[in-house]
Design a protein around this motif. Structure first.
Motif, short mmCIF file in Angstrom:
data_model
loop_
_atom_site.label_atom_id
_atom_site.label_comp_id
_atom_site.label_asym_id
_atom_site.label_seq_id
_atom_site.Cartn_x
_atom_site.Cartn_y
_atom_site.Cartn_z
N ASP A 1 -16.82 -9.19 5.60
CA ASP A 1 -17.19 -7.94 6.26
C ASP A 1 -17.25 -8.16 7.77
O ASP A 1 -16.75 -7.34 8.55
N PHE A 2 -17.82 -9.28 8.20
CA PHE A 2 -17.92 -9.58 9.63
C PHE A 2 -16.54 -9.79 10.26
O PHE A 2 -16.23 -9.25 11.31
N VAL A 3 -15.71 -10.56 9.60
CA VAL A 3 -14.40 -10.91 10.15
C VAL A 3 -13.42 -9.73 10.09
O VAL A 3 -12.66 -9.50 11.02
N HIS A 4 -13.45 -8.98 8.99
CA HIS A 4 -12.44 -7.95 8.77
C HIS A 4 -12.96 -6.53 8.93
O HIS A 4 -12.19 -5.58 8.74
N ASP A 5 -14.25 -6.35 9.25
CA ASP A 5 -14.83 -5.02 9.39
C ASP A 5 -14.43 -4.15 8.20
O ASP A 5 -13.66 -3.20 8.31
N LEU A 6 -14.92 -4.53 7.03
CA LEU A 6 -14.47 -3.94 5.78
C LEU A 6 -14.84 -2.47 5.63
O LEU A 6 -15.98 -2.12 5.47
N GLU A 7 -13.86 -1.67 5.70
CA GLU A 7 -13.96 -0.25 5.36
C GLU A 7 -12.92 -0.03 4.29
O GLU A 7 -11.78 -0.48 4.44
N PRO A 8 -13.28 0.65 3.19
CA PRO A 8 -12.29 0.84 2.12
C PRO A 8 -10.99 1.44 2.64
O PRO A 8 -10.98 2.50 3.25
N SER A 9 -9.93 0.72 2.45
CA SER A 9 -8.60 1.18 2.85
C SER A 9 -7.56 0.35 2.11
O SER A 9 -7.88 -0.61 1.44
N GLU A 10 -6.34 0.73 2.27
CA GLU A 10 -5.23 -0.02 1.66
C GLU A 10 -4.63 -1.01 2.64
O GLU A 10 -3.59 -1.59 2.38
N ARG A 11 -5.31 -1.25 3.75
CA ARG A 11 -4.85 -2.20 4.75
C ARG A 11 -5.08 -3.62 4.24
O ARG A 11 -6.16 -3.96 3.75
N ARG A 12 -4.07 -4.47 4.36
CA ARG A 12 -4.19 -5.86 3.90
C ARG A 12 -5.16 -6.63 4.79
O ARG A 12 -5.24 -6.39 5.99
N LEU A 13 -5.88 -7.57 4.17
CA LEU A 13 -6.82 -8.40 4.93
C LEU A 13 -6.08 -9.36 5.86
O LEU A 13 -6.50 -9.59 6.99
N TRP A 14 -5.01 -9.94 5.36
CA TRP A 14 -4.24 -10.89 6.15
C TRP A 14 -2.80 -10.39 6.27
O TRP A 14 -2.01 -10.51 5.33
N PRO A 15 -2.45 -9.84 7.43
CA PRO A 15 -1.13 -9.23 7.60
C PRO A 15 -0.03 -10.22 8.00
O PRO A 15 0.65 -10.03 8.99
N PHE A 16 0.11 -11.29 7.24
CA PHE A 16 1.20 -12.23 7.50
C PHE A 16 1.72 -12.75 6.18
O PHE A 16 1.17 -12.47 5.12
N GLY A 17 2.81 -13.49 6.23
CA GLY A 17 3.49 -13.94 5.02
C GLY A 17 3.01 -15.30 4.50
O GLY A 17 2.15 -15.95 5.09
N ARG A 18 3.65 -15.70 3.39
CA ARG A 18 3.27 -16.94 2.70
C ARG A 18 3.41 -18.19 3.57
O ARG A 18 2.54 -19.05 3.58
N SER A 19 4.52 -18.30 4.30
CA SER A 19 4.73 -19.52 5.08
C SER A 19 3.70 -19.65 6.20
O SER A 19 3.19 -20.75 6.45
N THR A 20 3.37 -18.55 6.86
CA THR A 20 2.35 -18.59 7.90
C THR A 20 1.00 -18.95 7.29
O THR A 20 0.26 -19.78 7.84
N ALA A 21 0.67 -18.34 6.17
CA ALA A 21 -0.61 -18.63 5.49
C ALA A 21 -0.66 -20.10 5.08
O ALA A 21 -1.67 -20.77 5.29
N TRP A 22 0.42 -20.59 4.52
CA TRP A 22 0.47 -21.99 4.08
C TRP A 22 0.25 -22.92 5.27
O TRP A 22 -0.54 -23.87 5.18
N GLN A 23 0.92 -22.65 6.39
CA GLN A 23 0.77 -23.49 7.58
C GLN A 23 -0.67 -23.46 8.12
O GLN A 23 -1.21 -24.49 8.51
#
Length: 146
Positions: free
Chosen positions: A54-76
Motif C-alpha cells: 500500500d505504501f509503495v504502490h498507493d493501492l487503490e482498486p484498479s486494473e493497473r499492474r503493480l509492476w509495469p515491466f517485463g519478465r527479463s527486467t524483473a528477473w534482472q
C-alpha cells in the motif's frame, strides 16, 4: 511478492491493484500456466506485506499492474537485489524464491494439500518434492514428534 506467496514471476507481474484484498490480507494470483483462463488462487500474506504494498504502490482498486515491466527486467532486478543481500547460487532467482516459499511452508507445518493449492500445482506429487529433506532438516522434523 515471490517470497511471500510462492507465485511465479509471470503471476507477480500480472498482478493488478484489484488483485489485492487489503482487509483480508489475500493476494489473488491468476494462473498463467494452465491452458484455461480464469483460474485464480488466493494466498494469504502477513498484514505487514499489504502495508508495504500500500505504501509503495498507493493501492487503490484498479486494473493497473503493480509492476509495469517485463519478465527479463524483473528477473534482472531480483538477481541484483539477491546479489546485494548476499544470497548466492540457485536460491538467488525467482524460482529459488518460489522453492524457498514451499520448503519454508512445509517446515512451518503447512499441510501439503494447502501448499499445493497456494502454489497452483495440479498434482500433489509435484508439491511433495518440497517435502524431500536431508540431514539437519530431517532431524528437526523428526524431533517434533519425539
Amino acid at each position: 511478492m515471490l517470497a511471500w506467496t510462492g507465485c511465479r514471476i509471470s503471476e507477480a507481474l500480472a498482478l493488478t491493484h484489484a488483485d489485492l484484498d487489503r482487509a483480508g490480507g489475500i493476494v489473488s494470483l491468476h494462473c498463467l500456466k494452465k491452458r484455461r483462463t480464469g483460474i485464480v488462487r488466493d494466498v494469504p500474506v502477513p498484514e505487514g506485506v499489504m502495508a508495504i504494498l500500500d505504501f509503495v504502490h498507493d493501492l487503490e482498486p484498479s486494473e493497473r499492474r503493480l509492476w509495469p515491466f517485463g519478465r527479463s527486467t524483473a528477473w534482472q532486478r531480483i538477481k541484483a537485489v539477491m546479489r546485494e543481500a548476499g544470497v548466492a547460487a540457485s536460491a538467488a532467482s525467482p524460482k529459488g524464491l518460489r522453492q524457498g516459499f514451499g520448503v519454508h511452508a512445509l517446515r512451518s507445518g503447512v499441510p501439503l494439500t494447502l501448499l499445493q493449492r497456494w502454489l497452483g500445482h495440479a498434482s500433489l506429487s509435484t508439491t511433495a518434492i518440497y517435502a524431500d529433506v536431508l540431514g539437519a532438516e530431517e532431524r528437526e522434523i523428526a524431533a517434533r514428534m519425539w
